[in-house]
Design an enzyme around this catalytic site. Structure first.
Site, short mmCIF file in Angstrom:
data_model
loop_
_atom_site.label_atom_id
_atom_site.label_comp_id
_atom_site.label_asym_id
_atom_site.label_seq_id
_atom_site.Cartn_x
_atom_site.Cartn_y
_atom_site.Cartn_z
N GLU A 1 -4.77 -2.83 -21.91
CA GLU A 1 -4.61 -3.82 -20.17
C GLU A 1 -2.96 -4.04 -20.53
O GLU A 1 -2.20 -3.64 -19.19
CB GLU A 1 -5.08 -4.77 -19.50
CG GLU A 1 -4.96 -5.16 -18.99
CD GLU A 1 -4.79 -3.99 -17.35
OE1 GLU A 1 -4.61 -5.07 -16.45
OE2 GLU A 1 -5.24 -3.37 -17.67
N LYS B 1 0.77 -2.98 -18.09
CA LYS B 1 0.94 -3.62 -17.32
C LYS B 1 2.60 -3.80 -17.04
O LYS B 1 3.13 -3.22 -16.39
CB LYS B 1 0.94 -4.95 -17.61
CG LYS B 1 -0.49 -5.65 -17.11
CD LYS B 1 -0.35 -6.03 -15.41
CE LYS B 1 -1.53 -5.57 -14.38
NZ LYS B 1 -2.13 -4.10 -14.58
N TRP C 1 2.71 6.57 1.68
CA TRP C 1 3.13 6.42 -0.10
C TRP C 1 2.95 7.66 -0.38
O TRP C 1 1.78 8.49 0.18
CB TRP C 1 2.42 5.30 -0.71
CG TRP C 1 2.24 5.79 -2.66
CD1 TRP C 1 3.45 5.88 -3.36
CD2 TRP C 1 1.82 6.43 -3.37
NE1 TRP C 1 2.97 5.45 -4.64
CE2 TRP C 1 1.55 6.29 -4.51
CE3 TRP C 1 0.87 7.55 -3.42
CZ2 TRP C 1 1.55 6.71 -5.69
CZ3 TRP C 1 -0.03 7.70 -3.77
CH2 TRP C 1 1.04 7.87 -5.42
N ARG D 1 0.67 -1.55 0.27
CA ARG D 1 -0.50 -0.22 -0.40
C ARG D 1 0.80 1.21 -0.18
O ARG D 1 0.22 2.89 -0.22
CB ARG D 1 -0.96 -0.19 1.53
CG ARG D 1 -1.22 -1.26 1.69
CD ARG D 1 -2.69 -1.29 2.50
NE ARG D 1 -3.70 0.13 2.46
CZ ARG D 1 -4.97 0.28 1.67
NH1 ARG D 1 -5.50 -1.00 1.11
NH2 ARG D 1 -5.49 1.45 1.61
N HIS E 1 -2.81 5.60 -40.27
CA HIS E 1 -3.49 7.25 -39.28
C HIS E 1 -2.85 8.20 -38.79
O HIS E 1 -2.82 8.99 -37.37
CB HIS E 1 -5.15 7.77 -38.65
CG HIS E 1 -5.63 6.39 -39.89
ND1 HIS E 1 -5.91 7.26 -41.08
CD2 HIS E 1 -6.10 5.33 -39.89
CE1 HIS E 1 -7.26 6.66 -41.45
NE2 HIS E 1 -6.93 5.51 -40.97
N ASN F 1 -4.09 8.14 6.93
CA ASN F 1 -3.99 7.61 5.32
C ASN F 1 -4.74 8.40 4.98
O ASN F 1 -6.13 8.56 4.95
CB ASN F 1 -4.62 6.54 5.23
CG ASN F 1 -4.59 6.33 3.68
OD1 ASN F 1 -3.97 6.73 3.25
ND2 ASN F 1 -5.02 4.95 3.74
N GLY F 2 -4.79 9.04 3.47
CA GLY F 2 -6.09 9.92 2.77
C GLY F 2 -5.30 11.48 2.94
O GLY F 2 -3.53 11.68 3.03
N GLU G 1 3.83 -0.49 -16.21
CA GLU G 1 3.96 -0.25 -14.36
C GLU G 1 4.48 -0.81 -13.77
O GLU G 1 5.05 0.04 -12.54
CB GLU G 1 2.92 0.09 -13.81
CG GLU G 1 1.59 -1.46 -14.28
CD GLU G 1 0.14 -1.48 -13.62
OE1 GLU G 1 0.31 -0.45 -13.61
OE2 GLU G 1 -0.58 -2.53 -13.73
#
Length: 605
Positions: free
Chosen positions: A478, A482, A75, A27, A501, A99-100, A485
């Site tokens: 997707e 992947k 984080w 987290r 194009h 957290n927040g 990241e």
């Protein structure tokens, strides 16, 4: 983002906190810290930048006579990654973790004259200073009055130096769960930190103040009335949140997918047809709908894109897929004839939650697809379809993605039946194929070594391009995410027909192009598009089914899928593309589970 834990009881407090932080590290992993209330020294704090393993080393020789403590893995949002900005924060008699985001922290500093009390750059320390300034010896009234002044999202665990053995907690939006067991009481940002102590837990209700004591947890509303929370039970054990011999959680979770699919699909099938009665979803939910809006973020949104393609192609019902963070700031065209489907692995994604609330205000019924029982999105939705993927620890989502697709497929089949758009015979054939998806993934995983060799080739590339058509294009979007990241390689996904194009200008000698060609109706078109990039020197990896054997000159490498109907190739394709990303990251020597700058659950804007 950010992992929080608090414990009071008879077990060694430091060990409980550090062990819990290691389980919560996905987290947030910029910094970590603990605060313990020592019988002799009062509140003692140890915190530093880096991973929890570093904190464990730093606290190894700390001799503590602790009665309770709180821990945090960060984080960074407000303030850089420094020791002083790490949590916990202490001001006077108060220590806390958070957290927040406190949106009005600057106003609070000015209004309450807190500037001289602050040493960090964080919004969190402002809350500690505010609580300390307001503290009158009564924790409940102090927290209640302080919380009224906070704007934003928060999950707070608080210790007061004159309250030995007690931890106080309160939240708004940001998640927390708590449990009491014979050896004490524990609170955390998610279940992975407490499941080794208790399978029974409760979700901390918003704007309720918890008092954790060694022998009980008291929950009170803001008026001081004691509330009895709903006790839930975890349906997985601690082994599900461990690596089980795999080098990384991501690889384990890729291999978990067959079981996760079976666990999600099997309870929703009766007599070969989709069955949602046990989920509390009856046929009337779908009878009056004229269109569908899917709202999600990131990987969950990509699962929604797969669902959109299937529903529109098979049922001819219009489906919009909206980015949750954009949806809430526009005037979406939805009403009582719109079914809003919300997808979230954690059930706590803040943008998705606010989008859900907006949809309900506009009269739309909301059906959520969620992996975490009792989460905020699940509780606030009109209907919930729980996926049964078990805990997903790696930041990059894998099994949550495929079970979300499976849930969308179940809903598509059910809607088709209810609205008489497909027959029972068609529905049984469809569900039969869906039930076989786990076996298809198992067969696909047998080809992992071939995929690993491809990853070794692309690991040095600065750019990778994915191309596909129809369902294959949704998979490529997707896949590019992947790879970006976890390997930090620039990757882009394009509809193959759009190459001429503009995109084809980016193709040069030896640039990897991963071409997905599993859809029979556009296969020949895809081969033509592949020839276009191949003729310009691209290194082409073709993903297609066994029966599709192209001219060898079309591609440099060919990854073959087990034979399956075109609608269901998504499950095998997902696994192949996940493995490409995984093995590329691993070959580069990166921490696959903890990519830089990312956290698992985004609970702040």
């Amino acid at each position: 983002m950010c992992g929080i834990i608090g414990f009071t009881g008879t077990l060694p407090v430091k060990d409980v906190l550090i062990d819990g932080l290691e389980r919560l590290e996905y987290r947030g992993y910029d910094s970590a810290g603990i605060a313990v209330l020592d019988r002799n020294e009062g509140i003692v704090i140890k915190k530093q930048t880096g991973k929890v393993s570093g904190l464990r080393e730093a606290t190894e020789n700390m001799e503590l006579d602790a009665v309770c403590g709180i821990g945090h893995t960060r984080w960074a949002t407000h303030g850089g990654v420094t020791d002083v900005n790490a949590h916990p924060h202490k001001c006077g008699q108060v220590a806390l973790i958070h957290n927040g985001i406190i949106e009005n922290y600057r106003e609070l500093i000015t209004e309450h004259g807190l500037k001289d009390r602050l040493v960090s750059e964080t919004d969190t320390e402002v809350v500690a200073a505010l609580l300390d300034k307001m503290y009158d010896g009564d924790p409940f009234s102090t927290i209640r009055d302080a919380v009224k002044k906070l704007a934003g999202s928060f999950a707070l665990c608080i210790m007061f130096e004159d309250q030995p053995g007690k931890i106080f907690a309160v939240r708004n939006v940001s998640p927390m769960v708590a449990a009491s067991f014979p050896e004490g009481s524990i609170i955390a940002s998610d279940l992975t930190a407490l499941i080794s102590f208790s399978k029974k837990y409760f979700v901390v209700p918003e704007y309720h103040i918890l008092t954790l004591a060694p022998d009980q947890i008291t929950v009170q509303d803001m008026k001081g009335k004691t509330v009895t929370p709903e006790i839930l039970e975890v349906n997985w054990d601690i082994k599900s949140a461990q690596k089980g011999g795999y080098p990384f959680f991501m690889l384990k979770e890729i291999y978990d997918q067959p079981e996760a699919l079976r666990n999600t699909v099997t309870p929703r099938v009766k007599d070969g047809l989709p069955y949602l009665v046990d989920d509390g979803i009856d046929d009337t939910v779908f009878e009056g709908i004229k269109n569908i809006t899917v709202v999600a973020c990131g990987t969950a949104m990509h699962a929604g894109m797969v669902g959109r393609t299937l529903i529109e192609n098979k049922l001819r019902i219009p489906v919009n897929v909206e980015i949750a963070s954009e949806f809430r700031y526009k005037d979406p065209i939805i009403d009582s004839e719109t079914l809003t489907i919300v997808l979230s692995q954690s059930g706590e994604t803040v943008d998705t939650l606010e989008a859900l609330r907006l949809a309900q205000r506009k009269g739309s019924k909301v059906l959520s697809i969620v992996n975490v029982k009792g989460s905020t999105i699940a509780r606030e939705s009109d209907y919930v379809l729980y996926t049964h993927a078990g805990p997903e620890i790696a930041v990059a989502s894998t099994k949550a993605y495929t079970v979300q697709i499976a849930a969308m497929y179940i809903l598509a089949c059910k809607i088709g039946l209810v609205k008489h758009l497909i027959s029972e015979e068609e529905a049984r054939a469809f569900i039969g194929q869906l039930q076989n998806a786990g076996e298809i993934i198992e067969k696909t995983l047998e080809r992992a070594d071939d995929i690993k060799r491809i990853a070794n080739h692309i690991m040095t590339a600065p750019d990778v391009f994915y191309i596909g058509r129809g369902l294959d294009h949704t998979m490529s979007v997707e896949a590019a995410l992947k790879l970006k990241e976890i390997s930090y390689i620039h990757a882009e996904a394009y509809a193959a027909g759009e190459l001429k194009h503009g995109t084809i200008a980016l193709i040069s000698e030896n640039v990897p192009v991963i071409a997905i060609a599993t859809q029979q109706d556009v296969y020949s078109k895809m081969i033509s598009n592949i020839r276009e990039v191949k003729s310009r020197g691209a290194y082409v990896v073709l993903v297609s089914m066994d029966e599709q054997t192209p001219d060898q000159k079309v591609c440099d490498k060919h990854i073959r899928l087990p034979e399956i109907q075109s609608e269901f190739t998504v499950f095998a394709t997902a696994v192949i593309l996940q493995l490409i990303a995984y093995y590329t990251s691993d070959a580069k020597g990166l921490d696959v589970d903890k990519p830089r700058n990312l956290a698992k659950s985004v609970t702040v804007e």
